[in-house]
Write a protein that holds these residues in place. Sequence first.
Motif, PDB file in Angstrom:
ATOM      1  N   PHE A 167       0.855  -1.324  -0.106  1.00 46.43           N
ATOM      2  CA  PHE A 167       0.095   0.012  -0.175  1.00 46.43           C
ATOM      3  C   PHE A 167       0.901   1.263  -0.161  1.00 46.43           C
ATOM      4  N   GLN A 168       0.515   2.397  -0.949  1.00 48.37           N
ATOM      5  CA  GLN A 168       1.332   3.528  -0.790  1.00 48.37           C
ATOM      6  C   GLN A 168       1.408   4.362   0.417  1.00 48.37           C
ATOM      7  N   ASP A 169       0.285   4.203   1.361  1.00 48.47           N
ATOM      8  CA  ASP A 169       0.471   4.845   2.645  1.00 48.47           C
ATOM      9  C   ASP A 169      -0.468   4.160   3.596  1.00 48.47           C
ATOM     10  N   LEU A 170      -0.485   4.725   4.986  1.00 48.56           N
ATOM     11  CA  LEU A 170      -1.182   4.217   5.964  1.00 48.56           C
ATOM     12  C   LEU A 170      -2.788   4.249   5.665  1.00 48.56           C
ATOM     13  N   SER A 171      -3.132   5.660   4.901  1.00 48.20           N
ATOM     14  CA  SER A 171      -4.394   5.830   4.764  1.00 48.20           C
ATOM     15  C   SER A 171      -5.112   4.807   3.548  1.00 48.20           C
ATOM     16  N   GLU A 172      -4.130   4.424   2.643  1.00 42.41           N
ATOM     17  CA  GLU A 172      -4.788   3.476   1.722  1.00 42.41           C
ATOM     18  C   GLU A 172      -4.780   2.229   2.454  1.00 42.41           C
ATOM     19  N   ALA A 173      -3.769   1.847   3.077  1.00 44.84           N
ATOM     20  CA  ALA A 173      -3.813   0.580   3.685  1.00 44.84           C
ATOM     21  C   ALA A 173      -5.281   0.334   4.846  1.00 44.84           C
ATOM     22  N   LEU A 174      -5.445   1.589   5.344  1.00 40.98           N
ATOM     23  CA  LEU A 174      -6.584   1.430   6.372  1.00 40.98           C
ATOM     24  C   LEU A 174      -8.036   1.238   5.325  1.00 40.98           C
ATOM     25  N   ARG A 175      -8.030   2.118   4.375  1.00 37.87           N
ATOM     26  CA  ARG A 175      -9.165   1.796   3.627  1.00 37.87           C
ATOM     27  C   ARG A 175      -9.422   0.230   2.923  1.00 37.87           C
ATOM     28  N   GLU A 176      -8.052   0.000   2.572  1.00 37.79           N
ATOM     29  CA  GLU A 176      -8.264  -1.345   1.743  1.00 37.79           C
ATOM     30  C   GLU A 176      -8.473  -2.502   2.757  1.00 37.79           C
ATOM     31  N   LEU A 177      -8.076  -2.336   4.118  1.00 36.43           N
ATOM     32  CA  LEU A 177      -8.150  -3.367   4.897  1.00 36.43           C
ATOM     33  C   LEU A 177      -9.355  -3.188   5.876  1.00 36.43           C
ATOM     34  N   ASP A 178     -10.411  -2.275   5.571  1.00 38.79           N
ATOM     35  CA  ASP A 178     -11.549  -1.920   6.444  1.00 38.79           C
ATOM     36  C   ASP A 178     -11.038  -1.667   7.799  1.00 38.79           C
ATOM     37  N   GLY A 179      -9.938  -0.845   7.857  1.00 39.95           N
ATOM     38  CA  GLY A 179      -9.645  -0.337   9.087  1.00 39.95           C
ATOM     39  C   GLY A 179      -8.902  -1.268  10.113  1.00 39.95           C
ATOM     40  N   ASP A 180      -8.656  -2.406   9.681  1.00 40.60           N
ATOM     41  CA  ASP A 180      -7.983  -3.361  10.298  1.00 40.60           C
ATOM     42  C   ASP A 180      -6.428  -3.093  10.346  1.00 40.60           C
ATOM     43  N   ILE A 181      -5.759  -2.230  11.055  1.00 44.84           N
ATOM     44  CA  ILE A 181      -4.677  -2.153  10.874  1.00 44.84           C
ATOM     45  C   ILE A 181      -3.716  -3.132  11.124  1.00 44.84           C
ATOM     46  N   ALA A 182      -4.183  -3.887  12.039  1.00 40.98           N
ATOM     47  CA  ALA A 182      -3.068  -5.357  12.540  1.00 40.98           C
ATOM     48  C   ALA A 182      -3.155  -6.232  11.438  1.00 40.98           C
ATOM     49  N   ALA A 183      -4.167  -6.166  10.597  1.00 42.46           N
ATOM     50  CA  ALA A 183      -3.849  -7.132   9.135  1.00 42.46           C
ATOM     51  C   ALA A 183      -2.588  -6.819   8.303  1.00 42.46           C
ATOM     52  N   LEU A 184      -2.199  -5.841   8.643  1.00 40.34           N
ATOM     53  CA  LEU A 184      -0.988  -5.523   7.661  1.00 40.34           C
ATOM     54  C   LEU A 184       0.275  -6.736   8.002  1.00 40.34           C
ATOM     55  N   ALA A 185       0.317  -6.873   9.297  1.00 38.02           N
ATOM     56  CA  ALA A 185       1.158  -7.960   9.633  1.00 38.02           C
ATOM     57  C   ALA A 185       1.023  -9.495   8.969  1.00 38.02           C
ATOM     58  N   ASP A 186      -0.308  -9.885   8.447  1.00 36.19           N
ATOM     59  CA  ASP A 186      -0.501 -11.024   7.944  1.00 36.19           C
ATOM     60  C   ASP A 186      -0.338 -11.052   6.250  1.00 36.19           C
ATOM     61  N   ILE A 187       0.098  -9.842   5.741  1.00 33.92           N
ATOM     62  CA  ILE A 187       0.449  -9.608   4.374  1.00 33.92           C
ATOM     63  C   ILE A 187       1.732 -10.226   4.171  1.00 33.92           C
ATOM     64  N   SER A 188       1.887 -11.361   3.141  1.00 34.15           N
ATOM     65  CA  SER A 188       2.932 -12.186   2.904  1.00 34.15           C
ATOM     66  C   SER A 188       4.084 -11.687   1.912  1.00 34.15           C
ATOM     67  N   GLU A 189       3.431 -10.801   1.100  1.00 30.44           N
ATOM     68  CA  GLU A 189       4.331 -10.143  -0.021  1.00 30.44           C
ATOM     69  C   GLU A 189       4.846  -8.888   0.612  1.00 30.44           C
ATOM     70  N   PHE A 190       5.984  -8.817   1.147  1.00 35.18           N
ATOM     71  CA  PHE A 190       6.886  -7.640   1.576  1.00 35.18           C
ATOM     72  C   PHE A 190       8.132  -7.579   1.487  1.00 35.18           C
ATOM     73  N   GLU A 191       8.796  -6.542   1.517  1.00 37.39           N
ATOM     74  CA  GLU A 191      10.377  -6.322   1.434  1.00 37.39           C
ATOM     75  C   GLU A 191      10.628  -5.803   2.970  1.00 37.39           C
ATOM     76  N   THR A 192      12.059  -5.785   3.358  1.00 32.37           N
ATOM     77  CA  THR A 192      12.550  -5.070   4.517  1.00 32.37           C
ATOM     78  C   THR A 192      13.358  -4.103   4.034  1.00 32.37           C
ATOM     79  N   ILE A 193      13.534  -3.130   4.991  1.00 27.72           N
ATOM     80  CA  ILE A 193      14.328  -2.094   4.978  1.00 27.72           C
ATOM     81  C   ILE A 193      14.848  -1.718   6.424  1.00 27.72           C
ATOM     82  N   ASP A 194      16.331  -1.593   6.679  1.00 28.87           N
ATOM     83  CA  ASP A 194      16.884  -1.535   7.778  1.00 28.87           C
ATOM     84  C   ASP A 194      16.432  -0.073   8.480  1.00 28.87           C
TER      85      ASP A 194
END
Length: 281
Positions: free
Chosen positions: A27-54
Motif C-alpha cells: 500500500f502507498q501509505d497508511l491511509s490507503e492501507a486502512l481503506r483497503e483493509l476495512d480499518g484493520d491495521i493489524a492485518a498488515l502483519a499478515d500480508i505475505s508479500e513484503f520487503e524489509t528496510i533497515d
Amino acid sequence: MRFATVDFQGSPRAAIDFGSHYRVTPFQDLSEALRELDGDIAALADISEFETIDAGEAILYATTKTPHKIICLGLNFTDHVAEMLHDRPAFPTLFAKYALTLTDPYAAIVKPEASNAMDWEVEIGVVIGKPARDVSLEHALDHVAGYTVVNDVSFRDFQNRTSQFLQGKIFERTTPVGPWLVTRDEVDDANDLAMTLTVNGELMQSGRSSQMIFGIAETIVYLSRILTLEPGDLLSMGTPSGVGAGRTPQRFLVPGEVMESSVEGIGVLTNRIISTGSSTS
C-alpha cells in the motif's frame, strides 16, 4: 504496534516498524492501507508479500499521505484559549486541511514569501480506522486506528484576515505528520500525554492533552453526527499554550530555525525552516 510510511525504491509504502527494520507492504501509505483493509491495521502483519528496510536507512514520509479528510480543532486547550484572548467555546471549533498541506516528519518547510507570521502548534493526530457515523461515546475510540504527531504550522497574518481560519492553515507542504502511527494499545491514555515544542532548542510549548476542552472520543461523536469519518482520515486535536502569536512580543519563525514537536509515547517531528529557493536537503 507502530507503523510508518517509508520510501521503497523511490515510492511511498506503508510499513510495519519492528525496531531494527521496517516490513514494507503493497500500500502507498497508511491511509490507503486502512481503506483497503476495512480499518484493520493489524492485518498488515499478515500480508505475505513484503520487503524489509533497515531502520537506519529508512526515509519516512508523512504517516498519512492520502487521507480523504483532515479535520482540525482550533481553540481546544484551555490555556491556549486564554493566551489567544478568546472565550471558551461551547462547541468544537473546526477547520479543514487538504492532503497537499501535509509534509514529512523530517522535511524542511519553506517559509512562503507571502507571510511574515509563520507559527508553530504541536498537536495529537488521531487516525481513523473503522468508519464512524452517529457513534456513541462508549464506542467512539473503537473507531481509532492509532495516534500520530502533527505540527499545525499556521500563518497568522492570513488566518486573521477573516473570522474563518482556513486560509492561514492550508499553505502547501507546511503541516508535518508522523513519524509513526502508534496503535491505541501502545498508549495508556491519549487524553493525558505530555506535549512539547522547541525552536532551536528553546522550549516554546509545554502542556498535556488533559487540557483539551473536547476530548478525542467526544470529538469523534460530534463529528460523526455531521459526516462519516472514514478509514485513514486524520483528526488534529488542537494545541496547548506557547504559540508565537500568543507571546508578548509576538514571535514567528524565520529561515534557519528548527522545530521539534513531541508527544509523549507517540513520536517527535523535526523540521527546519528554509527560505524560498533554498535546498531542502
